[in-house]
Design a protein around this motif. Structure first.
Motif, mmCIF file in Angstrom:
data_model
loop_
_atom_site.group_PDB
_atom_site.id
_atom_site.type_symbol
_atom_site.label_atom_id
_atom_site.label_comp_id
_atom_site.label_asym_id
_atom_site.label_seq_id
_atom_site.Cartn_x
_atom_site.Cartn_y
_atom_site.Cartn_z
ATOM 1 N N VAL A 150 -24.703 -0.028 -49.038
ATOM 2 C CA VAL A 150 -23.531 0.776 -48.705
ATOM 3 C C VAL A 150 -22.313 0.050 -49.264
ATOM 4 O O VAL A 150 -21.994 -1.061 -48.844
ATOM 5 N N GLU A 151 -21.653 0.688 -50.217
ATOM 6 C CA GLU A 151 -20.520 0.061 -50.882
ATOM 7 C C GLU A 151 -19.238 0.248 -50.067
ATOM 8 O O GLU A 151 -19.005 1.300 -49.483
ATOM 9 N N GLU B 155 -23.977 8.348 -42.567
ATOM 10 C CA GLU B 155 -25.379 8.583 -42.217
ATOM 11 C C GLU B 155 -26.248 7.386 -42.599
ATOM 12 O O GLU B 155 -27.197 7.047 -41.893
ATOM 13 N N LYS B 156 -25.934 6.715 -43.711
ATOM 14 C CA LYS B 156 -26.668 5.508 -44.087
ATOM 15 C C LYS B 156 -26.495 4.421 -43.034
ATOM 16 O O LYS B 156 -27.444 3.711 -42.683
ATOM 17 N N LEU B 157 -25.274 4.281 -42.534
ATOM 18 C CA LEU B 157 -25.010 3.269 -41.513
ATOM 19 C C LEU B 157 -25.735 3.609 -40.216
ATOM 20 O O LEU B 157 -26.323 2.735 -39.574
ATOM 21 N N PHE B 158 -25.714 4.885 -39.820
ATOM 22 C CA PHE B 158 -26.424 5.288 -38.609
ATOM 23 C C PHE B 158 -27.926 5.053 -38.738
ATOM 24 O O PHE B 158 -28.599 4.690 -37.766
ATOM 25 N N ASP C 112 -18.797 15.260 -49.876
ATOM 26 C CA ASP C 112 -19.451 14.782 -48.649
ATOM 27 C C ASP C 112 -19.828 13.307 -48.718
ATOM 28 O O ASP C 112 -20.685 12.853 -47.964
ATOM 29 N N SER C 113 -19.203 12.531 -49.610
ATOM 30 C CA SER C 113 -19.580 11.129 -49.779
ATOM 31 C C SER C 113 -19.308 10.317 -48.510
ATOM 32 O O SER C 113 -20.065 9.380 -48.202
ATOM 33 N N GLU D 93 -25.927 -4.827 -47.892
ATOM 34 C CA GLU D 93 -27.235 -4.734 -48.544
ATOM 35 C C GLU D 93 -28.290 -4.392 -47.498
ATOM 36 O O GLU D 93 -28.412 -5.066 -46.482
ATOM 37 N N ILE D 94 -29.037 -3.320 -47.728
ATOM 38 C CA ILE D 94 -30.067 -2.871 -46.791
ATOM 39 C C ILE D 94 -31.433 -3.247 -47.360
ATOM 40 O O ILE D 94 -31.785 -2.840 -48.467
ATOM 41 N N ARG D 95 -32.196 -4.030 -46.587
ATOM 42 C CA ARG D 95 -33.500 -4.509 -47.041
ATOM 43 C C ARG D 95 -34.606 -4.003 -46.128
ATOM 44 O O ARG D 95 -34.385 -3.740 -44.941
ATOM 45 N N SER D 96 -35.793 -3.877 -46.684
ATOM 46 C CA SER D 96 -36.951 -3.478 -45.893
ATOM 47 C C SER D 96 -37.370 -4.619 -44.977
ATOM 48 O O SER D 96 -37.239 -5.791 -45.344
#
Length: 254
Positions: free
Chosen positions: A50-51, A112-115, A105-106, A30-33
């Motif tokens: 990111v699942e 890229e989300k992790l980076f 390209d999933s 879970e990515i939070r601000s």
């Protein structure tokens, strides 16, 4: 064709889930601000997630502390250790990504989300103290400590004829955020047990709080744990994490 080791890990997770839960649940990050102003408090709302396609086979949790011993020339034994402070807890794991069937390209987009978690957010980039996104590892009834991503290593193992990566193994390292964090014991750095609940038609957070804690006024704790801003607009079927009574007592929530 999926990797045998990956499918084996998923199969093991499925067997465990059948013993402890009727429904297999997949992990996600879970990515939070970051909290406004960079304060050490409860993180902002959920910005993304990111699942995991396959549940991890193992999690490595590390917690260390700083100690100091005073030595004396004539003493036969060392002095008693003095506690100097706790180091942030660390969690490391592997994520398996596979798009060999869809050939899209999933995999690249997830990497890229992790980076992106390793750099300051756009909202804080021009502030005096830039902050990375806050992340929380969740897996069914388990929830990790609020953390930030320190390392992401992606190893691509399969490509399309055109050179597009469609399979990867990502090694991710998380480090605990410091300071007081609402709903979490900041010194424990542990994985907390929470129950998972799927929202039913006509069900409210107050009703869920009454059933879970015997106190409908504690619905705010459930809202905070799930990043809910508007408790009146909840989709039926949404999976909610319900903090334990011990966690509420530690965080003083309710």
């Amino acid at each position: 064709m999926p990797l045998p080791t990956v499918m084996g890990a998923a199969g093991a997770g499925s067997a465990t889930a059948k013993r402890h839960n009727s429904k297999l649940e997949y992990a996600h990050l879970e990515i939070r601000s970051p909290p406004p102003g960079g304060t050490r408090s409860t993180p902002g709302p959920v910005a993304d997630r990111v699942e995991f396609q396959f549940n991890p086979r193992e999690l490595t949790l590390t917690k260390t502390a700083k100690w100091k011993r005073e030595s004396e020339r004539s003493a036969q034994k060392s002095g008693a250790p003095q506690f100097l402070g706790a180091e942030p807890a660390k969690l490391s794991l592997e994520m398996f990504l596979d798009a060999s069937r869809s050939m899209d390209d999933s995999v690249v987009r997830r990497v890229e989300k992790l980076f992106a978690c390793c750099v300051p957010t756009e909202a804080t980039r021009h502030q005096q103290k830039a902050s990375p996104p806050w992340v929380v590892f969740r897996w069914g009834a388990l929830t990790g400590f609020p953390a930030h991503v320190t390392t992401v290593s992606a190893r691509y193992t399969l490509f399309t004829p055109g050179g597009l990566p469609v399979r990867a193994v990502c090694t991710i390292a998380l480090e605990e955020m410091g300071g007081e964090v609402g709903g979490q014991n900041p010194t424990s750095g542990s994985l907390s047990a929470r129950t998972a609940h799927v929202l039913q038609p006509g069900e409210s957070l107050a009703a869920l709080a009454h059933r879970s804690y015997g106190d409908p006024t504690r619905w705010r704790a459930i809202a905070a744990a799930n990043g809910i801003d508007d408790p009146m607009r909840l989709p039926v079927g949404r999976a909610l994490l319900v903090p334990s009574l011990e966690e509420l007592a530690e965080g003083g929530t309710g």
